[in-house]
Design an enzyme around this catalytic site. Structure first.
Site, mmCIF file in Angstrom:
data_model
loop_
_atom_site.group_PDB
_atom_site.id
_atom_site.type_symbol
_atom_site.label_atom_id
_atom_site.label_comp_id
_atom_site.label_asym_id
_atom_site.label_seq_id
_atom_site.Cartn_x
_atom_site.Cartn_y
_atom_site.Cartn_z
ATOM 1 N N GLY A 33 0.802 -1.218 0.000
ATOM 2 C CA GLY A 33 0.000 0.000 0.000
ATOM 3 C C GLY A 33 0.828 1.257 0.000
ATOM 4 O O GLY A 33 2.051 1.221 -0.039
ATOM 5 N N ASN A 34 0.128 2.351 0.024
ATOM 6 C CA ASN A 34 0.674 3.677 -0.069
ATOM 7 C C ASN A 34 0.208 4.487 1.128
ATOM 8 O O ASN A 34 -0.927 4.350 1.554
ATOM 9 C CB ASN A 34 0.080 4.343 -1.312
ATOM 10 C CG ASN A 34 1.118 4.576 -2.348
ATOM 11 O OD1 ASN A 34 2.071 5.273 -2.115
ATOM 12 N ND2 ASN A 34 0.914 3.988 -3.506
#
Ligand code: CTP
Ligand code: CA
Length: 240
Positions: A33-34
């Site tokens: 993820g970010n």
């Protein structure tokens, strides 16, 4: 209606905004993820809506709820965001890519949960490049693939840069603007303690047209209002 709408800078315009951060699955329970809260994208959506635009928010895992009065399309991965963005761009006057798009995704997604085992080596995750959505939006716009006139659509990118031994923030941002070919690039100077999840922000807006870089700072709402007002100005240059 009518009378006041005419005074709003983005009345009659459709604005697509991507927000949040994509997630790239590894298996049914895990992802890469970010770190992006979606706050900036949501603030932009509010500012665009308040400027009279019809707003579409392409939401990738936002930590904040979408604002009322905007159409929301939820996406998970970069590939899904690409689909949604290309579809939405077809009739958008403005596209703002404020989402953090994962540059890479796992080459394979396991159908079943990856288990740790004592009898095999530790797993290695192979990554493959995701498509560059912003660049593709620009190419399509330039080829006249959208329903709008070739120069009628305004495309805005975001960049978070730290600078390093090879170049400073501004140098990287200028290079990115040229590489991506978007009309405006909103540049954040990030560090471990800056921007992510915070309510205040300081940005520089670079224009491909070569006009003076513009600084904006304050709350994400203040910064968004400045960006939307700049977009309104740029649009009026093209089609008053
Ligand atoms: N972007 C995109 N598709 C990608 C990666 C990024 O559309 N696959 C968009 C982002 O939404 C943002 C802009 O491109 O508007 C710049 O993103 P950034 O991550 O700063 O640029 P990259 O080209 O990925 O360069 P870097 O190596 O610095 O991450
Ligand atoms: Ca990137």
């Amino acid at each position: 209606h009518g009378q006041t709408d005419f005074q709003l800078p983005l009345a009659g315009k459709t604005v697509t905004i991507s927000a949040g951060g994509t997630r790239e699955p590894l298996d049914p329970v895990r992802f890469l993820g970010n770190r992006s809260s979606g706050k900036q994208g949501v603030a932009l959506a509010v500012a665009a809506r308040n400027a009279g635009a019809t707003v579409r928010l392409l939401a990738a895992h936002m930590e904040v709820p979408p604002p009322p009065g905007v159409e929301v399309v939820n996406v998970e991965t970069a590939l899904q965001l690409r689909e949604a963005a290309l579809a939405a761009a077809a009739d958008s006057d403005v596209v703002i890519m404020s989402a953090a798009v994962a540059d890479f995704r796992p080459a394979e997604i396991s159908d079943t949960k990856i288990k740790k085992r004592d009898d095999t080596a530790d797993p290695v995750i192979t990554l493959v490049r995701n498509p560059d959505i912003l660049q593709e939006l620009v190419e399509r716009r330039n080829q006249g693939v959208t329903g709008l006139a070739a120069d009628g659509q305004l495309i805005v990118g975001f960049a978070a840069e730290t600078g390093d031994q090879h170049g400073d923030v501004r140098a990287y941002a200028e290079a990115k603007l040229q590489r991506k070919g978007c009309d405006l690039l909103v540049v954040n100077h990030v560090g471990s303690d800056k921007v992510f999840g915070k309510d205040t922000n300081s940005v520089v807006i670079l224009a491909r047209s070569g006009s003076e870089p513009q600084e904006a700072s304050g709350t994400k709402a203040d910064v968004s209002a400045a960006i939307i007002s700049r977009i309104g100005f740029e649009l009026n240059q093209v089609s008053p």
